[in-house]
Write an enzyme that holds these catalytic residues in place. Structure first.
Site, short mmCIF file in Angstrom:
data_model
loop_
_atom_site.label_atom_id
_atom_site.label_comp_id
_atom_site.label_asym_id
_atom_site.label_seq_id
_atom_site.Cartn_x
_atom_site.Cartn_y
_atom_site.Cartn_z
N ASP A 29 0.83 -1.20 0.00
CA ASP A 29 0.00 0.00 0.00
C ASP A 29 0.87 1.25 0.00
O ASP A 29 2.04 1.23 0.39
CB ASP A 29 -0.90 0.02 1.24
CG ASP A 29 -1.94 -1.09 1.22
OD1 ASP A 29 -2.21 -1.62 0.13
OD2 ASP A 29 -2.49 -1.40 2.29
N LYS A 48 -4.08 2.57 -2.50
CA LYS A 48 -4.93 2.50 -1.31
C LYS A 48 -4.73 3.71 -0.40
O LYS A 48 -4.74 3.61 0.82
CB LYS A 48 -4.66 1.21 -0.51
CG LYS A 48 -4.83 -0.07 -1.30
CD LYS A 48 -6.21 -0.23 -1.86
CE LYS A 48 -7.23 -0.53 -0.79
NZ LYS A 48 -8.59 -0.72 -1.33
N MET A 52 -8.24 7.85 9.71
CA MET A 52 -8.76 8.35 8.43
C MET A 52 -9.71 9.52 8.63
O MET A 52 -10.71 9.66 7.93
CB MET A 52 -9.48 7.24 7.66
CG MET A 52 -8.66 5.99 7.47
SD MET A 52 -9.59 4.69 6.61
CE MET A 52 -8.71 3.22 7.14
#
Length: 528
Positions: A38, A60, A169
């Site tokens: 990633d 990603k 996130m």
């Protein structure tokens, strides 16, 4: 028919640098044939894999090109069906918001064996690295971890009643997070910490309160980050190993509404600097370690492939006649390694060099020689080949000089000058130095996104090969991508090539060593 000899290892890369990778993950990387990784994975982890390993970046990361999850699932299956040992390297832990279930289901459907290897999740590591405890006997008897990727799907009415929240996130959703928590009864004075790039040299930390954090971080890039919301944030000032003058005492007081980005990295001269290091393929970079110790983020770009000469014949003949030479001239660590290795391969040892004096150029070359149990008889004070001629300790007329060197492309100054003085110089190819077939994928991405602050060069060939690789990869506009990058050179000859190929030199080491180059870079960044 499919070949099912391959196996997939779903490995958590941990949070931050290679130091936080598990030992099992490191061992699996060392024997991987394919690494599917990633975007948030530290590029230094890829150096753990063999030089023959294939690297596939699937992205990603929000806002950047990425393969879809079904495409990643198919990719893993296809690589394993070719009989390869595949490491699927995921940031943090594979099962913490890692979509690992989808990949496992695809592997199971194809009857491919797999193994899941845990990693240290940023949800746990980031608060620890910011010296914020997630639990405390008084302030936090529990904590919850969530992603703010879809904030509307979270039960905020329940979350406001928990002692400590850890949110992943959430950089772009910060205003929404604050609004939802305060609207459901969370005090605007609740402490919050935002930790960006946890565990990396460029780590940043902002401390504030729910009611002020949006103003504190206005205009800042927060992603990728981990948020900690709760009164345990107030304990940070008491647990820090290194206090910053920006910190304010917060016991029984509101937290200071100022961003804090100190940690142990913020006082280092290369903090927030991203440096591209050109180096030999397959060789560990001691220079990278030194740069990282000064706070830099390092991207390595192999620009040299060091291999044996096309023929050993000339070197073998010279080694058999060692007793006929007065001096052995070694101008690089590669020359030392290949010369000494070949000496041993032929059944000789250091006793065959008993009657010959050794001259070297540069401290690194001298150090490589000492590691072989040999001591140089002469090293010029100035670490360049030209100084070997001007500072040589004795007249060379009539003397035989053995000069093992790169097969093609090296400078001829030593041969010409010593020959002009009457020496008999015997040149023999000891190794080859060629340009890699293609540019490193991670280095290319860093150049394309213009995230590099400086590029270091330690020889003329690193400059030449860098330019060739970048021109092939980026086309006619390759120089435009480097317009805001500093070019840092280890010495005059390398600087001359920089001027010829790149049009300028921004940093040149005063002492022509890696330490000198590091010092010059630190001084340059401090001045700016």
């Amino acid at each position: 028919m499919s070949i099912h000899a391959g196996k997939a290892y779903l490995v958590g890369s941990g949070c931050g640098t290679v130091d936080l990778l598990t030992l099992k993950g490191w061992r699996l990387l060392q024997r991987a044939e394919v690494v599917v990784y990633d975007a948030l994975v530290d590029s230094a982890l890829l150096d753990c894999a063999p030089a023959t390993c294939e690297y596939i970046n699937v992205g990603k990361r929000g806002g950047q090109p990425s393969l879809t999850q079904p495409e990643i699932d198919r990719l893993l299956v296809e690589q394993c069906q070719q009989g390869k040992q595949v490491v699927r390297l995921k940031s943090g832990d594979p099962f913490i918001f890692g979509r690992t279930t989808s990949e496992i289901q695809a592997l199971q459907a194809a009857a491919i064996p797999y193994e899941v290897v845990p990693g240290i999740s940023s949800a746990i590591a980031a608060p620890l690295l910011a010296q914020i405890p997630l639990t405390d006997i008084t302030l936090s008897r529990c904590f919850a971890v969530m992603t703010a990727h879809a904030p509307d799907e979270l039960d905020w009415s329940t979350l406001v009643n928990l002692d400590t929240l850890v949110i992943l996130m959430g950089g772009k959703a910060l205003p929404t997070i604050v609004e939802r928590l305060i609207h459901r009864g969370k005090s605007p004075e609740t402490a919050i910490a935002i930790i960006r790039w946890a565990g990396q040299p460029e780590q940043q930390i902002w401390i504030g309160q729910l009611g002020s954090i949006c103003q504190i971080t206005k205009g800042e890039t927060l992603s990728p980050c981990v948020m900690v919301i709760g009164e345990v944030v107030r304990l940070r000032n008491y647990l820090q190993t290194q206090r910053s003058i920006a910190d304010q005492p917060i016991a029984n007081q509101p937290i200071a509404n100022q961003p804090i980005a100190e940690m142990s990295y913020s006082q280092l001269p290369l903090t927030n600097c991203k440096i591209l290091v050109t180096r030999s393929a397959g060789q560990s970079s001691e220079f990278t370690t030194r740069l990282q110790a000064m706070g830099a983020t390092v991207v390595e770009m192999p620009t040299l492939e060091i291999t044996p000469p096309s023929s050993w014949e000339a070197l073998d003949r010279a080694l058999a006649e060692c007793a006929t030479f007065d001096w052995l001239i070694l101008t690089s660590a590669n020359a030392v390694d290949y010369f000494c290795d070949r000496l041993l391969d032929l059944g000789f040892d250091s006793r065959n060099l008993a009657g010959i004096k050794i001259a070297v150029v540069g401290e690194k070359t001298a150090q490589s020689l000492r590691q072989r149990g040999l001591k140089p008889d002469f090293t010029p004070q100035t670490f360049v080949a030209d100084a070997l001629v001007t500072e040589f300790p004795e007249a060379v007329a009539g003397q035989r000089l053995l000069f093992p060197r790169v097969e093609l492309g090296g400078r001829d100054v030593l041969v010409k000058e010593f020959s002009a003085q009457g020496a008999i110089v015997v040149e023999v190819p000891a190794y080859q130095s060629s340009c890699p077939a293609q540019i490193d994928a991670i280095a290319l991405q860093a150049l394309q996104t213009r995230s590099i602050d400086a590029i270091t060069f330690t020889s003329s060939k690193t400059v030449q090969h860098f330019c060739r690789l970048v021109e092939i990869a980026l086309g006619e506009t390759w120089q435009d991508a480097l317009s805001n990058v500093w070019f840092a050179s280890i010495g005059p000859q390398t600087s001359k090539t920089c001027q010829e190929k790149l049009g300028r030199v921004d940093v040149e080491a005063v002492e022509y060593t890696l330490d000198g180059l590091l010092q010059a870079l630190c001084e340059k960044f401090i001045q700016t």
